[in-house]
Scaffold this motif. Structure first.
Motif, PDB file in Angstrom:
ATOM      1  N   GLN A 297     -28.605  -2.852 -72.138  1.00 36.00           N
ATOM      2  CA  GLN A 297     -28.338  -1.711 -71.251  1.00 36.00           C
ATOM      3  C   GLN A 297     -26.850  -1.585 -70.933  1.00 36.00           C
ATOM      4  O   GLN A 297     -26.324  -0.475 -70.825  1.00 36.00           O
ATOM      5  CB  GLN A 297     -29.135  -1.853 -69.956  1.00 36.00           C
ATOM      6  CG  GLN A 297     -30.577  -1.376 -70.076  1.00 36.00           C
ATOM      7  CD  GLN A 297     -31.236  -1.213 -68.722  1.00 36.00           C
ATOM      8  OE1 GLN A 297     -31.748  -2.179 -68.171  1.00 36.00           O
ATOM      9  NE2 GLN A 297     -31.230  -0.002 -68.201  1.00 36.00           N
TER      10      GLN A 297
ATOM     11  N   CYS B 255     -25.076   0.153 -73.627  1.00 38.97           N
ATOM     12  CA  CYS B 255     -25.334   1.593 -73.504  1.00 38.97           C
ATOM     13  C   CYS B 255     -24.592   2.190 -72.313  1.00 38.97           C
ATOM     14  O   CYS B 255     -24.084   3.325 -72.394  1.00 38.97           O
ATOM     15  CB  CYS B 255     -26.835   1.842 -73.354  1.00 38.97           C
ATOM     16  SG  CYS B 255     -27.799   1.347 -74.784  1.00 38.97           S
ATOM     17  N   TRP B 256     -24.520   1.459 -71.217  1.00 38.32           N
ATOM     18  CA  TRP B 256     -23.835   1.910 -70.007  1.00 38.32           C
ATOM     19  C   TRP B 256     -22.380   2.283 -70.306  1.00 38.32           C
ATOM     20  O   TRP B 256     -21.905   3.351 -69.921  1.00 38.32           O
ATOM     21  CB  TRP B 256     -23.916   0.829 -68.945  1.00 38.32           C
ATOM     22  CG  TRP B 256     -23.053   1.025 -67.727  1.00 38.32           C
ATOM     23  CD1 TRP B 256     -21.827   0.449 -67.489  1.00 38.32           C
ATOM     24  CD2 TRP B 256     -23.323   1.851 -66.589  1.00 38.32           C
ATOM     25  NE1 TRP B 256     -21.332   0.852 -66.271  1.00 38.32           N
ATOM     26  CE2 TRP B 256     -22.229   1.713 -65.700  1.00 38.32           C
ATOM     27  CE3 TRP B 256     -24.382   2.676 -66.231  1.00 38.32           C
ATOM     28  CZ2 TRP B 256     -22.175   2.385 -64.477  1.00 38.32           C
ATOM     29  CZ3 TRP B 256     -24.324   3.338 -65.013  1.00 38.32           C
ATOM     30  CH2 TRP B 256     -23.237   3.192 -64.156  1.00 38.32           C
TER      31      TRP B 256
ATOM     32  N   LYS C 167     -22.040   5.235 -72.893  1.00 35.03           N
ATOM     33  CA  LYS C 167     -22.321   6.564 -72.341  1.00 35.03           C
ATOM     34  C   LYS C 167     -21.250   7.034 -71.359  1.00 35.03           C
ATOM     35  O   LYS C 167     -21.249   8.188 -70.950  1.00 35.03           O
ATOM     36  CB  LYS C 167     -23.717   6.615 -71.717  1.00 35.03           C
ATOM     37  CG  LYS C 167     -23.915   5.932 -70.389  1.00 35.03           C
ATOM     38  CD  LYS C 167     -25.405   5.858 -70.050  1.00 35.03           C
ATOM     39  CE  LYS C 167     -25.670   5.380 -68.634  1.00 35.03           C
ATOM     40  NZ  LYS C 167     -25.516   6.444 -67.645  1.00 35.03           N
TER      41      LYS C 167
ATOM     42  N   SER D  85     -26.977   6.248 -76.792  1.00 34.86           N
ATOM     43  CA  SER D  85     -26.898   5.226 -75.743  1.00 34.86           C
ATOM     44  C   SER D  85     -27.514   5.712 -74.443  1.00 34.86           C
ATOM     45  O   SER D  85     -28.153   4.936 -73.720  1.00 34.86           O
ATOM     46  CB  SER D  85     -25.438   4.825 -75.507  1.00 34.86           C
ATOM     47  OG  SER D  85     -24.884   4.246 -76.682  1.00 34.86           O
ATOM     48  N   GLU D  86     -27.326   6.985 -74.127  1.00 41.38           N
ATOM     49  CA  GLU D  86     -27.931   7.551 -72.913  1.00 41.38           C
ATOM     50  C   GLU D  86     -29.445   7.419 -72.954  1.00 41.38           C
ATOM     51  O   GLU D  86     -30.092   7.059 -71.953  1.00 41.38           O
ATOM     52  CB  GLU D  86     -27.545   9.026 -72.783  1.00 41.38           C
ATOM     53  CG  GLU D  86     -26.094   9.270 -72.411  1.00 41.38           C
ATOM     54  CD  GLU D  86     -25.726  10.739 -72.439  1.00 41.38           C
ATOM     55  OE1 GLU D  86     -24.757  11.121 -71.767  1.00 41.38           O
ATOM     56  OE2 GLU D  86     -26.414  11.518 -73.146  1.00 41.38           O
TER      57      GLU D  86
ATOM     58  N   TYR E 193     -30.576   3.576 -72.857  1.00 42.99           N
ATOM     59  CA  TYR E 193     -30.404   3.048 -71.498  1.00 42.99           C
ATOM     60  C   TYR E 193     -31.607   3.392 -70.621  1.00 42.99           C
ATOM     61  O   TYR E 193     -32.166   2.525 -69.931  1.00 42.99           O
ATOM     62  CB  TYR E 193     -29.132   3.610 -70.871  1.00 42.99           C
ATOM     63  CG  TYR E 193     -28.863   3.099 -69.470  1.00 42.99           C
ATOM     64  CD1 TYR E 193     -28.131   1.940 -69.271  1.00 42.99           C
ATOM     65  CD2 TYR E 193     -29.355   3.769 -68.351  1.00 42.99           C
ATOM     66  CE1 TYR E 193     -27.896   1.453 -67.986  1.00 42.99           C
ATOM     67  CE2 TYR E 193     -29.134   3.293 -67.075  1.00 42.99           C
ATOM     68  CZ  TYR E 193     -28.399   2.137 -66.897  1.00 42.99           C
ATOM     69  OH  TYR E 193     -28.176   1.654 -65.632  1.00 42.99           O
TER      70      TYR E 193
ATOM     71  N   GLU F 288     -34.935   1.313 -68.949  1.00 38.38           N
ATOM     72  CA  GLU F 288     -35.256   1.408 -67.526  1.00 38.38           C
ATOM     73  C   GLU F 288     -36.756   1.611 -67.317  1.00 38.38           C
ATOM     74  O   GLU F 288     -37.233   1.615 -66.185  1.00 38.38           O
ATOM     75  CB  GLU F 288     -34.503   2.582 -66.904  1.00 38.38           C
ATOM     76  CG  GLU F 288     -33.030   2.335 -66.632  1.00 38.38           C
ATOM     77  CD  GLU F 288     -32.812   1.454 -65.417  1.00 38.38           C
ATOM     78  OE1 GLU F 288     -32.942   1.950 -64.290  1.00 38.38           O
ATOM     79  OE2 GLU F 288     -32.539   0.245 -65.608  1.00 38.38           O
TER      80      GLU F 288
END
Length: 210
Positions: A67, A70-71, A74, A158-159, A162, A166
């Motif tokens: 994550q 990806c964080w 993004k 990536s958005e 992520y 979640e």
């Protein structure tokens, strides 16, 4: 002692961002890391663009590491052509001492995370180490492929990943990102998620085996 996991990382291309965006990104990242940690002292940002987090569960540490990749991706500034990412070293082992915060704590997990972070190569985005060299050899082979996928992930992919990590469904992700569900599925497919996901699950299962 219980096996825990420590992640040590830094932000790729962080200094290429304008000062105001660097400040906001660090503020947002610090908030994110502390929401992930059961105790706020177990997540710290240091030296401006580096961070360290202690996780009690190994599976969670690996998931959160993906994550974090990806964080940062993004948060890339595509207009200015500043593409962010991160390098993360996960150390899995015992924690022998809890200091006033994660940076002052000590133990096998910290040693494995920190020492291996210092030896990471440019093409490595994720590194995972235990005290079992046989396991490490197997993990390294899989991560050679995992890192090639990570390198190619776009901001849009990536958005989606992520939010998927979640626990969101594709339909929920579509609503949150103002996309169609087929567009979400297309991003996951082009990111190689079908092949990527079982590889990470296999690593998590391997490192938790007695």
């Amino acid at each position: 002692m219980k096996t825990q996991a420590v992640i040590t990382g830094d932000i790729i291309n962080f200094t290429k961002l304008p000062a105001t965006k660097r400040k906001q990104l660090i503020k947002d990242t610090d908030k994110l890391l502390k929401t992930w940690s059961k105790a706020q002292k177990n997540a710290e940002i240091f030296r401006g663009d580096s961070y360290q987090v202690l996780f009690e569960e190994v599976q969670e540490a690996i998931t959160k590491s993906i994550q974090l990749v990806c964080w940062f991706k993004k948060h890339s500034d595509e207009v200015a052509k500043v593409y962010l990412s991160t390098r993360i070293s996960v150390g899995i082992g015992e924690v022998s001492y809890h200091g006033k915060n994660v940076l002052n704590s000590d133990g096998e997990a910290f040693h494995l995370s920190g020492r291996n972070f210092d030896t990471m190569k440019d093409e490595e985005f994720l590194s995972i180490h235990t005290n079992d060299e046989l396991k490490n050899d197997g993990i390294k082979i899989i991560l050679n492929f995992v890192n090639k996928y990570i390198e190619k992930w776009t901001k849009g992919q990536s958005e989606v990943i992520y939010l998927l990590l979640e626990g969101k469904t594709q339909q929920e992700i579509a609503m949150l990102l103002s996309l169609s569900q087929p567009s979400v599925n297309s991003r996951l497919k082009s990111a190689g998620w079908k092949e990527f996901e079982p590889s990470i699950k296999y690593i998590a299962d391997l490192v938790t085996q007695e």
